[in-house]
Each structure stands twice: as structure tokens, then as C-alpha cells.
Design a protein around this motif. Structure first.
Motif, mmCIF file in Angstrom:
data_model
loop_
_atom_site.group_PDB
_atom_site.id
_atom_site.type_symbol
_atom_site.label_atom_id
_atom_site.label_comp_id
_atom_site.label_asym_id
_atom_site.label_seq_id
_atom_site.Cartn_x
_atom_site.Cartn_y
_atom_site.Cartn_z
ATOM 1 N N LEU A 189 0.845 -1.186 0.000
ATOM 2 C CA LEU A 189 0.000 0.000 0.000
ATOM 3 C C LEU A 189 0.879 1.234 0.000
ATOM 4 O O LEU A 189 1.942 1.252 0.611
ATOM 5 C CB LEU A 189 -0.884 0.033 1.255
ATOM 6 C CG LEU A 189 -1.849 -1.111 1.478
ATOM 7 C CD1 LEU A 189 -2.607 -0.885 2.767
ATOM 8 C CD2 LEU A 189 -2.809 -1.259 0.326
ATOM 9 N N GLN A 190 0.379 2.272 -0.683
ATOM 10 C CA GLN A 190 1.068 3.566 -0.615
ATOM 11 C C GLN A 190 0.292 4.420 0.375
ATOM 12 O O GLN A 190 -0.861 4.761 0.140
ATOM 13 C CB GLN A 190 1.104 4.234 -1.977
ATOM 14 C CG GLN A 190 2.023 5.437 -1.975
ATOM 15 C CD GLN A 190 2.002 6.161 -3.306
ATOM 16 O OE1 GLN A 190 0.993 6.143 -4.003
ATOM 17 N NE2 GLN A 190 3.098 6.796 -3.660
ATOM 18 N N ALA A 191 0.922 4.747 1.484
ATOM 19 C CA ALA A 191 0.234 5.479 2.543
ATOM 20 C C ALA A 191 1.007 6.753 2.846
ATOM 21 O O ALA A 191 2.224 6.804 2.672
ATOM 22 C CB ALA A 191 0.143 4.627 3.793
ATOM 23 N N SER A 192 0.274 7.767 3.289
ATOM 24 C CA SER A 192 0.981 8.994 3.675
ATOM 25 C C SER A 192 1.187 8.950 5.181
ATOM 26 O O SER A 192 0.240 8.846 5.960
ATOM 27 C CB SER A 192 0.177 10.222 3.262
ATOM 28 O OG SER A 192 -1.102 10.177 3.851
ATOM 29 N N GLU A 193 2.439 8.962 5.574
ATOM 30 C CA GLU A 193 2.802 8.938 6.992
ATOM 31 C C GLU A 193 3.692 10.124 7.277
ATOM 32 O O GLU A 193 4.724 10.305 6.618
ATOM 33 C CB GLU A 193 3.535 7.629 7.321
ATOM 34 C CG GLU A 193 2.597 6.443 7.416
ATOM 35 C CD GLU A 193 3.345 5.158 7.692
ATOM 36 O OE1 GLU A 193 4.585 5.178 7.743
ATOM 37 O OE2 GLU A 193 2.666 4.130 7.841
ATOM 38 N N ASN A 194 3.315 10.948 8.250
ATOM 39 C CA ASN A 194 4.068 12.157 8.628
ATOM 40 C C ASN A 194 4.323 13.043 7.405
ATOM 41 O O ASN A 194 5.427 13.509 7.177
ATOM 42 C CB ASN A 194 5.404 11.799 9.291
ATOM 43 C CG ASN A 194 5.204 10.793 10.417
ATOM 44 O OD1 ASN A 194 4.164 10.823 11.084
ATOM 45 N ND2 ASN A 194 6.170 9.923 10.605
ATOM 46 N N ARG A 200 4.287 0.442 1.935
ATOM 47 C CA ARG A 200 4.448 -0.510 3.039
ATOM 48 C C ARG A 200 3.344 -1.557 2.955
ATOM 49 O O ARG A 200 2.410 -1.443 2.171
ATOM 50 C CB ARG A 200 4.389 0.223 4.376
ATOM 51 C CG ARG A 200 3.094 1.010 4.594
ATOM 52 C CD ARG A 200 2.872 1.299 6.052
ATOM 53 N NE ARG A 200 1.709 2.131 6.300
ATOM 54 C CZ ARG A 200 0.461 1.720 6.273
ATOM 55 N NH1 ARG A 200 0.166 0.483 5.947
ATOM 56 N NH2 ARG A 200 -0.542 2.553 6.544
ATOM 57 N N PHE A 201 3.459 -2.584 3.806
ATOM 58 C CA PHE A 201 2.406 -3.596 3.873
ATOM 59 C C PHE A 201 1.229 -3.038 4.673
ATOM 60 O O PHE A 201 1.411 -2.100 5.458
ATOM 61 C CB PHE A 201 2.924 -4.858 4.559
ATOM 62 C CG PHE A 201 3.915 -5.623 3.754
ATOM 63 C CD1 PHE A 201 3.585 -6.108 2.508
ATOM 64 C CD2 PHE A 201 5.192 -5.863 4.237
ATOM 65 C CE1 PHE A 201 4.498 -6.808 1.756
ATOM 66 C CE2 PHE A 201 6.116 -6.568 3.492
ATOM 67 C CZ PHE A 201 5.767 -7.035 2.243
ATOM 68 N N PRO A 202 0.021 -3.593 4.503
ATOM 69 C CA PRO A 202 -1.111 -3.157 5.321
ATOM 70 C C PRO A 202 -0.779 -3.323 6.797
ATOM 71 O O PRO A 202 -0.320 -4.378 7.212
ATOM 72 C CB PRO A 202 -2.247 -4.085 4.909
ATOM 73 C CG PRO A 202 -1.823 -4.764 3.690
ATOM 74 C CD PRO A 202 -0.369 -4.599 3.517
ATOM 75 N N GLN A 203 -1.045 -2.287 7.582
ATOM 76 C CA GLN A 203 -0.506 -2.245 8.941
ATOM 77 C C GLN A 203 -1.483 -1.530 9.854
ATOM 78 O O GLN A 203 -2.272 -0.716 9.414
ATOM 79 C CB GLN A 203 0.822 -1.494 8.877
ATOM 80 C CG GLN A 203 1.553 -1.364 10.182
ATOM 81 C CD GLN A 203 2.858 -0.620 9.988
ATOM 82 O OE1 GLN A 203 3.539 -0.775 8.982
ATOM 83 N NE2 GLN A 203 3.203 0.208 10.956
ATOM 84 N N GLY A 204 -1.425 -1.837 11.137
ATOM 85 C CA GLY A 204 -2.273 -1.139 12.088
ATOM 86 C C GLY A 204 -1.852 -1.442 13.508
ATOM 87 O O GLY A 204 -1.017 -2.329 13.746
ATOM 88 N N GLY A 205 -2.412 -0.710 14.452
ATOM 89 C CA GLY A 205 -2.044 -0.902 15.849
ATOM 90 C C GLY A 205 -2.794 -2.072 16.471
ATOM 91 O O GLY A 205 -3.714 -2.625 15.887
#
Lengths: 308, 297
Positions: A189-194, A200-205
Motif C-alpha cells: 500500500l502507498q500510505a501517507s505517513e508524517n 508498506r504492507f497493510p498495517q495497524g495498531g
């Protein structure tokens, strides 16, 4: 040291009990009996008696390495082809005699067809000179050929096979699940972080009380939508990645961050990115992933991806 | 330029087609019994085609099985607990005394070996076994069963020059059971499949036979209360049987069912490398990865 110890205690569901974790829990038990908190902490960490505050709890995330298994068989290399052809030839030369009368009624159409096909295979293996030519009159040979062709037509033979190259490969469509049929594909996945776009791979807390593999599945659906069937292979994480901490404030202890990877398979459906944070997705092979992701992330994931 | 063209023509020569055989300059020595020419070296046939299921195992299944069956272990294992005094031959008390094995059977108590990438569960062989009851009275009634297994597997004794391939073997009675079986009499046939033949058989079974069996929903699992230390639970073998009526669904037999006077059912044993506690569970995980269904009653 201490924070790693705490992290182990949190993940003790998946890891067998380590001696470190045991000692940590024992110190908690004595703490409950009589001794006040601060003194226990200082006695446990005798090397750093000045620090009275506990370091912050480590932050744990889960990520899913979602895999699409190969759909097609591998193409053998030229060497493999040569080897197989050579071995098939030896095998053909040494095989036991075929019991024609056990399998075919004498003079039947099926036997004629088998004989013709077998002769073609012999020619292919040993060359035309090697195979003895039987005398068959021209009329009979023509009649046999016509009958066999008719039989093949009736049985619907000679249908075109689907090409081994999908059109997604030709158009360079990286979202199609049909691309690169011979390879293992992984969802990125292309995600916007900061304020930065990262792949990155699909991710979560992980929420309190969740098992890690269940949290992984939940996070996968939260980022990629419910329109797919997936299966998390194991309760054990297959890898761990610790992002580098931004060393901004020296006095303040940063919470440690660990991302645990779980392997999953996509069984049906397709990804539909959820939320504004997810910009794009792609199904990629290991070699295609390397230039997209950051260097330390690649170091963390390269060994869990398949080369085939 | 010209050289380059010649070079590319050479490179494009087919490696899968063979030209004329070399002329015979010296005749090979002939076997006095069979009259057949004998080559100078033993000729062995090896794998002659890519094997789809084997590729599937190495590209997909092996990784998943490693993750599924992984047991975490930090550090070395503790040594086994010594519950009795060990036998010391130098001790004058025990020197000439009997040294019995203590603690009963240790078969089911051996722990599984530590999880490593090398000992991920894999299929070692498939064993097919048919018992023919009529063979007690008339041993020629084994012939259809032999023919059936030969048609199914194509295995022959030392086929392809491989001395470890035993082909179809006759199973003989081991002990005397009153009015039924005597030691040494032929009572059944069996064949062990390995490598490519094994995967070919597995593919045929899973794609042609099992989907066409009407009343087969899966291999019945034993109840959860069954022992986990019995020899079958720790040997890493998955077994089930097919009735005589299922044999006609094998394409190798379907093509000329009328040639067989009678079809015989068979037992199929999937032998894996799993050992120790929980071995059968790991073996089942492997076999179900090859799409053999399992069912809990």
C-alpha cells in the motif's frame, strides 16, 4: 534492556516463556506483596538508579504480508528442458512393452489413434530413420487419418489454450491479481505517513486484549476493505521490523516501536483502499518491491518474501 | 558479422530434439541369457518432466507449513528428567543384575524435533496396499489386484535401472490366525511411490477420483478424545481407504474397466517425515495442503 523485557511480556502469547520474561513477572509478584513500586524498580535496575520513571510502554503494530500464490507452473530453463528431453528419451528406450491387447480392442479406432500418436512421439524422440516404417497401403493410411481427425473433432480436442501471459502483464497493470502468474505476489500500500508517501504492507495498531493474528486480520480489513477473502496462515509472526526512532529530544525516552509481520493469503476478491491515508496499492513480486520501499524497511522484510 | 550469424544459428539449435544416432563402430557385449546388448555403464532414468505438485510444495506449501507448525523454543532444551537410577555396570551391586528398560513404552513420549527450515513436514512416499481375501484359497486371485496397481502406478521392479524401486510387491502373511491366515502365504499386494510417481498419483487422486466419489466428504478424523501418544499419532502417517467402487474413477482404469474381472479397494498411506508428539497433526496439515479433505464427526 528493561523496555525490551516489557515487550516480551506483552507478546508472551506467541513466544514461549523466556527466562527474561519470567524474572520480570516474578518481580511484579514481589511488588504486590510488600515493597513499594519505586524501590522495586530501582532494585531491578541497579545499573541505573537515577532513573525513577519507567520507560514508556513499547508500541506494537501488526502488518500482513498478503500473498497471492503462483497460478501457473514455472517455465523450465533451457537446461531443464534439455535434461527432461534426454531423460524422457532414455525412458522411452527402456520402457516395458506396452500391452496393446489389454487396453485396446484389436483394430479399433482408439488403437489406430494411439498408434499414430505413438509413432509421432517415437519420431520426436529418436528421429525418422530410427523408427521402422510399417507398410500400410495409402488408402488405408488416408482413411485412418480421416477417422482419427473426425474422432478428435467429436471429442472437442484442439481447443486453444489460454496464453500464459495475461493482458495485465502487457499493459503493466500492477493492481491486477492475474499479473505475473508464475510468481508469488505481495500486496503493498502507498500510505501517507508524517506528510510523506511511503510504500508498506497493510498495517495497524493492536488494541488491548487483541491477539496479534486477529489484530492483523482486523487491520488488513480496515485498510483494504471488506471486499476480499483472506486467511492469516499462522498465529506466529513471521518477521519483525523495528523502525528507527527519531532522536529529537535527548532527555525524553521514546517508546520503542515494533511491527510484527503475519503471512496471509488472498483467496477471493480484490483490495479497495479505505480512508484518505491510503493513496494506492499494488501487487508486486519481491524484486519489484525492493526499489519502492525504504532501505531499512527492505532489510526487515526481504527474508520473508519468496524468490519464486 | 558472418561469424555472429553462424554463432546464433548454433545457439538456436534445439536441445530437446535429437539428431541421428551415432554409427555403431563396435558392438556391445550381449547378455548370454537374454541376448540383449549390455551398455558399459548402468543406465538410470531420472525425472523426465517438471512436476507440478512438487513445484507447488516448494513455492507455496512449504512456507505455510513452516509458519503453521512452528513451535517457538528459546535456548536449548532441558535434558530429559532422570526418574530412576541409571544402570552402572561398574557398580558391584548391579554388575550381574538384569537391566530392564524402565518407565514403560517411550514411543509416544518423544517430543517433536525443534522447528527448523530443514525439517518442515514433507511427503516422503505414498504406499498403496490391497488385501485380497480370496488369495488364501487361490493365490492366482492376486493377479487382478497386481494388474490394477500396475495400471495405477506404472511401477516395475527396479524400473528405470533404479535398484531402490521395488515395484509391485506381494505381501505375505506374518502370523497364524485360526482359519484365516497362515504365515508365508501371499495375501495382498503393495507398492511404494516416491518422487515424481508419488506426486503424479496424488494429483490423479485429488483431481479425478475424490471429487467424483458420491458419498465421500473427507477423511474422517479420530475423535478429540483419542490418544495423542499412540504409535499412529506420533508416526507422521496419514491413512485412509478407497472402496472397490472408487477404482473406476482413476483414468488409468476407467479406460478399460471391462478388462478387470473384479476391482479391489486399497489403503493409501501418506508417509511424511514428521516424527514425535503431534506428528500426525503436522502430516494432516501437509496432506490437506494437497487438497485432501478432512472431516470431523
Amino acid at each position: 534492556m528493561h523496555s525490551r523485557n516489557a515487550a516480551r511480556c506483552i507478546t508472551r502469547r506467541l513466544a514461549a516463556e523466556s527466562p527474561l520474561a519470567c524474572s520480570f513477572r516474578r518481580s511484579l509478584a514481589t511488588e504486590a506483596q510488600s515493597i513499594p513500586e519505586s524501590s522495586t524498580a530501582s532494585s531491578a535496575l541497579s545499573t541505573a538508579p537515577v532513573r525513577s520513571k519507567r520507560p514508556p510502554r513499547p508500541q506494537i503494530s501488526t502488518a500482513v504480508v498478503l500473498n497471492r500464490s503462483p497460478l501457473l507452473t514455472r517455465t523450465p530453463s533451457p537446461f531443464e528442458n534439455a535434461y527432461y528431453a534426454y531423460q524422457a528419451r532414455i525412458r522411452r528406450a527402456l520402457h516395458n512393452p506396452f500391452p496393446y491387447d489389454f487396453y485396446f480392442k484389436q483394430g479399433s479406432l482408439l488403437e489406430t489413434r494411439f498408434n499414430m500418436e505413438e509413432k509421432a512421439r517415437e519420431w520426436k524422440a529418436f528421429g525418422r530413420d530410427f523408427v521402422e516404417e510399417e507398410f500400410v497401403s495409402e488408402e488405408k493410411a488416408a482413411a485412418d487419418k480421416a477417422a482419427v481427425e473426425q474422432l478428435a473433432q467429436q471429442e472437442g480436442e484442439g481447443e486453444e489454450l489460454l496464453p500464459r501471459q495475461h493482458e495485465a502483464d502487457a499493459t503493466g497493470n500492477r493492481k491486477s491479481l492475474d499479473r505475473q502468474g508464475k510468481r508469488n505476489l505481495y500486496l503493498l500500500l502507498q500510505a501517507s505517513e508524517n506528510g510523506k508517501d511511503v510504500w508498506r504492507f497493510p498495517q495497524g495498531g493492536v488494541e488491548k486484549g487483541d491477539l496479534l493474528h486477529q489484530a492483523a486480520q482486523k487491520d488488513l480489513y480496515a485498510e483494504c476493505g471488506e471486499h476480499m477473502d483472506s486467511w492469516i496462515v499462522s498465529r506466529n509472526p513471521i518477521g519483525v521490523y523495528k523502525p528507527q526512532q527519531p532522536s529529537a529530544s535527548a532527555g525524553e525516552a521514546q517508546p520503542e516501536h515494533a511491527v510484527f509481520f503475519f503471512k496471509g493469503h488472498i483467496l477471493a476478491g480484490q483490495v479497495r483502499p479505505q480512508g484518505p491515508a491510503i493513496k494506492d496499492f499494488a501487487w508486486l513480486t519481491k524484486q519489484e518491491i525492493e526499489p519502492l520501499v525504504e532501505k531499512d524497511y527492505w532489510e526487515g522484510i526481504k527474508d520473508v518474501l519468496s524468490d519464486y | 558479422m558472418r561469424n555472429a550469424v553462424v554463432g546464433s544459428a548454433k545457439a538456436a539449435r534445439s536441445v530437446t530434439r535429437f539428431g541421428r544416432a551415432p554409427p555403431v563402430t563396435k558392438n556391445l557385449r550381449k547378455d548370454p541369457r537374454s541376448g540383449l546388448p549390455q551398455p558399459h555403464v548402468p543406465i538410470i532414468t531420472r525425472q523426465y518432466a517438471p512436476c507440478r505438485l512438487e513445484d507447488y510444495y516448494y513455492s507455496t506449501l512449504q512456507d505455510d507449513l513452516m509458519y503453521l507448525t512452528y513451535k517457538h523454543q528459546s535456548g536449548d532444551r532441558p535434558p530429559p528428567r532422570q526418574i530412576r537410577l541409571t544402570f552402572d555396570p561398574n557398580d558391584p551391586y548391579s554388575k550381574f543384575r538384569h537391566n530392564p528398560p524402565v518407565g514403560g513404552s517411550q514411543i509416544g513420549k518423544k517430543p517433536a524435533p525443534p522447528s527448523t527450515p530443514e525439517n518442515v513436514v514433507r511427503l516422503e512416499k505414498i504406499s498403496l496396499h490391497t488385501m485380497v481375501k480370496e488369495a488364501v484359497a487361490n493365490r492366482s486371485s492376486l493377479l487382478p489386484a497386481i494388474m490394477q496397481l500396475r495400471a495405477l502406478t506404472g511401477e516395475t521392479h527396479q524400473g528405470g535401472g533404479r535398484h531402490a524401486v521395488e515395484g509391485i510387491q506381494i505381501v505375505k502373511g506374518k502370523k497364524s490366525v485360526g482359519g484365516w491366515i497362515r504365515p508365508g502365504i501371499p495375501i495382498g499386494v503393495k507398492v511404494d511411490l516416491k518422487g515424481q510417481a508419488m506426486y503424479d498419483f496424488l494429483g490423479t487422486l485429488v483431481e479425478f477420483v475424490l471429487p467424483r466419489l458420491r458419498d465421500f466428504n473427507g477423511v474422517i478424523l479420530p475423535p478429540q478424545s483419542s490418544s495423542t501418544t499412540s504409535p499412529s499419532a506420533v508416526s507422521g502417517v496419514v491413512s485412509f481407504g478407497l472402496p472397490p467402487s472408487a477404482m473406476v474413477f482413476f483414468p488409468q482404469i476407467e479406460v478399460n474397466v471391462d478388462s478387470y474381472p473384479k476391482t479391489y479397494g486399497m489403503h493409501i498411506h501418506f508417509v511424511t517425515n514428521a516424527t514425535g508428539q503431534g506428528a500426525q497433526d503436522r502430516a494432516r496439515a501437509l496432506v490437506s495442503g494437497f487438497q485432501i479433505p478432512f472431516l470431523r464427526r
